[in-house]
Design an enzyme around this catalytic site. Structure first.
Site, PDB file in Angstrom:
ATOM      1  N   HIS A 195       0.830  -1.203   0.000  1.00 18.32           N
ATOM      2  CA  HIS A 195       0.000   0.000   0.000  1.00 18.32           C
ATOM      3  C   HIS A 195       0.867   1.256   0.000  1.00 18.32           C
ATOM      4  O   HIS A 195       1.047   1.904   1.030  1.00 18.32           O
ATOM      5  CB  HIS A 195      -0.934  -0.001   1.215  1.00 18.32           C
ATOM      6  CG  HIS A 195      -2.134  -0.866   1.016  1.00 18.32           C
ATOM      7  ND1 HIS A 195      -2.806  -1.468   2.057  1.00 18.32           N
ATOM      8  CD2 HIS A 195      -2.793  -1.221  -0.105  1.00 18.32           C
ATOM      9  CE1 HIS A 195      -3.827  -2.150   1.572  1.00 18.32           C
ATOM     10  NE2 HIS A 195      -3.830  -2.023   0.267  1.00 18.32           N
TER      11      HIS A 195
ATOM     12  N   CYS B 221       3.168 -12.075   2.156  1.00 16.42           N
ATOM     13  CA  CYS B 221       4.169 -12.085   3.234  1.00 16.42           C
ATOM     14  C   CYS B 221       4.088 -13.414   3.982  1.00 16.42           C
ATOM     15  O   CYS B 221       2.993 -13.876   4.324  1.00 16.42           O
ATOM     16  CB  CYS B 221       3.904 -10.930   4.201  1.00 16.42           C
ATOM     17  SG  CYS B 221       5.013 -10.991   5.619  1.00 16.42           S
TER      18      CYS B 221
ATOM     19  N   GLU C 202      -5.997  -8.115   3.238  1.00 15.95           N
ATOM     20  CA  GLU C 202      -5.504  -9.248   4.041  1.00 15.95           C
ATOM     21  C   GLU C 202      -6.670 -10.039   4.636  1.00 15.95           C
ATOM     22  O   GLU C 202      -6.634 -11.272   4.705  1.00 15.95           O
ATOM     23  CB  GLU C 202      -4.566  -8.743   5.148  1.00 15.95           C
ATOM     24  CG  GLU C 202      -3.968  -9.907   5.936  1.00 15.95           C
ATOM     25  CD  GLU C 202      -3.101  -9.463   7.097  1.00 15.95           C
ATOM     26  OE1 GLU C 202      -2.415  -8.432   6.988  1.00 15.95           O
ATOM     27  OE2 GLU C 202      -3.116 -10.172   8.124  1.00 15.95           O
TER      28      GLU C 202
ATOM     29  N   THR D 227      -2.535  -9.091  10.649  1.00 14.70           N
ATOM     30  CA  THR D 227      -1.156  -8.898  11.140  1.00 14.70           C
ATOM     31  C   THR D 227      -0.828  -7.446  11.483  1.00 14.70           C
ATOM     32  O   THR D 227       0.187  -7.181  12.125  1.00 14.70           O
ATOM     33  CB  THR D 227      -0.143  -9.348  10.061  1.00 14.70           C
ATOM     34  OG1 THR D 227      -0.394  -8.598   8.868  1.00 14.70           O
ATOM     35  CG2 THR D 227      -0.224 -10.825   9.795  1.00 14.70           C
TER      36      THR D 227
ATOM     37  N   SER E 225      -3.055   2.109   4.156  1.00 16.23           N
ATOM     38  CA  SER E 225      -2.103   1.231   4.835  1.00 16.23           C
ATOM     39  C   SER E 225      -2.538   1.078   6.284  1.00 16.23           C
ATOM     40  O   SER E 225      -2.507   2.036   7.062  1.00 16.23           O
ATOM     41  CB  SER E 225      -0.693   1.843   4.759  1.00 16.23           C
ATOM     42  OG  SER E 225       0.116   1.317   5.779  1.00 16.23           O
ATOM     43  N   SER E 226      -2.946  -0.136   6.641  1.00 15.32           N
ATOM     44  CA  SER E 226      -3.486  -0.372   7.982  1.00 15.32           C
ATOM     45  C   SER E 226      -2.449  -0.048   9.055  1.00 15.32           C
ATOM     46  O   SER E 226      -2.734   0.651  10.027  1.00 15.32           O
ATOM     47  CB  SER E 226      -3.931  -1.829   8.093  1.00 15.32           C
ATOM     48  OG  SER E 226      -4.294  -2.136   9.396  1.00 15.32           O
TER      49      SER E 226
HETATM   50  S1  SF4 Z   1       3.602  -5.521   7.923  1.00 18.38           S
HETATM   51 FE1  SF4 Z   1       4.092  -7.533   8.806  1.00 18.38          FE
HETATM   52  S2  SF4 Z   1       2.679  -8.959   7.855  1.00 18.38           S
HETATM   53 FE2  SF4 Z   1       2.660  -7.080   6.609  1.00 18.38          FE
HETATM   54  S3  SF4 Z   1       4.196  -7.443   5.040  1.00 18.38           S
HETATM   55 FE3  SF4 Z   1       5.255  -6.443   6.720  1.00 18.38          FE
HETATM   56  S4  SF4 Z   1       6.097  -8.131   7.987  1.00 18.38           S
HETATM   57 FE4  SF4 Z   1       4.530  -8.987   6.622  1.00 18.38          FE
END
Ligand code: SF4
Length: 319
Positions: free
Chosen positions: A46, A101, A131, A170, A228-229
């Site tokens: 994002h 990820c 996600e 996450t 972007s969370s």
């Molecule tokens: S924020 Fe955490 S879950 Fe998301 S891509 Fe990065 S490491 Fe992976």
């Protein structure tokens, strides 16, 4: 005219996490290996700047697989995809690389394990986030109930909740999620949870770094995208700690300098999908207006790295 002094407290860690670095590298290596165009389903991460940089190299971002022409490679974004997306790619014999990820994939495997064990499941997360769509799409519709906050946790109705588990997105607020889990545990004392948090190390560390900065500044800038969370959570974390002026900015051009009038101590951090070059851009814009001193505030150092998918990993050196 002499400039007013401004001390910038730079939060560490900030910016790119290992999952984002891996996803971007997957697109870059695919462009090297196959040549442009390489299709990418959804924003790979994002961040508009990242997306535009990859577009300039030949990546083509689309919303759905039906926009990918036959015979061209396609990459799935770091947020993860519902199972029917790779299934459809296989049906069409598309060559695809999954840039999900590994820490999101871990949650997918957790969900599958609970499902195999016959458990009902609650996912703590934000409706509509890619996600969450990807995680819920690992299992047949109706297998997972979504809970977004404590009020929903207090109200959610589960048929036959004897064998129940929760999993989480996450990139949530560590503190808010812990409150939601407390509510679930009170209502469903036997509920199973992950051995270790589903909230990833990068989200946790960036929130801790903001906590270390937020009480000591007049204002805080989070460099990141509105969708972007984990970036949005950094603003919330700072606000909850009493930082009255906590703002999300995508680029230096968006900084509201009027809101920073009179500020002498400014915190700066960046979400996990924001490149450091954008932080540098914001600092450079501050230097144009203020006499800047930088202080680094470091809560931990990170050395996480994820392997690339085998098909794009560097060739082994000859023996
Ligand atoms: S924020 Fe955490 S879950 Fe998301 S891509 Fe990065 S490491 Fe992976």
């Amino acid at each position: 005219m002499s400039k007013e002094p401004l001390t910038i407290l730079l939060a560490n860690p900030r910016g790119f996490c290992a999952g984002v670095e891996r996803a971007i590298e997957i697109v870059e290596r695919a462009l090297d290996k196959f040549g442009p165009p390489v299709y990418v389903r959804h924003e790979i991460v994002h961040n508009r700047y990242v997306v535009e940089t990859l577009e300039a190299k030949g990546a083509v971002f689309v919303e759905e697989l039906d926009e990918v022409p036959d015979g061209l490679p396609v990459i799935f974004s770091a947020h993860g995809v519902p199972k029917l997306v790779p299934a459809e790619a296989e049906r069409r014999k598309l060559f695809y690389v999954d840039a999900t990820c590994p820490l999101v994939s871990k949650v997918h495997r957790e969900a599958e394990r609970h499902f195999r064990d016959g458990r009902k499941m609650i996912l703590i997360g934000h409706a509509g986030h890619p996600e969450v769509i990807g995680t819920m799409g690992q299992l047949p519709p109706g297998s997972i109930a979504l809970v977004e906050d404590s009020a929903q946790a207090a109200a959610v109705q589960i048929d036959d909740p004897k064998d129940l588990a929760y999993i989480t997105q996450t990139t949530l607020s560590v503190d808010d999620t812990s409150e939601i889990i407390d509510v679930l545990r009170r209502r469903f004392p036997g509920i199973h949870g992950p051995k270790q948090e589903d909230i990833c190390y990068a989200t946790t560390n960036r929130q801790q770094a903001v906590k270390a900065v937020a009480r000591d500044v007049d204002a805080l800038l989070v460099v990141g995208a509105p969708n972007s969370s984990n970036s949005a959570r950094l603003v919330e974390v700072a606000s909850k700690l009493g930082c009255k002026t906590a703002m999300l900015v995508q680029r230096a051009a968006q900084v509201d300098w009027d809101a920073l009038a009179g500020v002498t101590r400014l915190g700066i951090t960046a979400g996990a999908s924001a490149p450091e070059v954008l932080v540098e851009e914001v600092i450079a814009a501050c230097r144009e207006r203020f006499d800047v001193t930088i202080e680094q505030i470091t809560v931990t150092t990170e050395n996480v790295q994820f392997k690339l998918p085998r098909v794009l990993a560097p060739a082994a050196a000859p023996a």
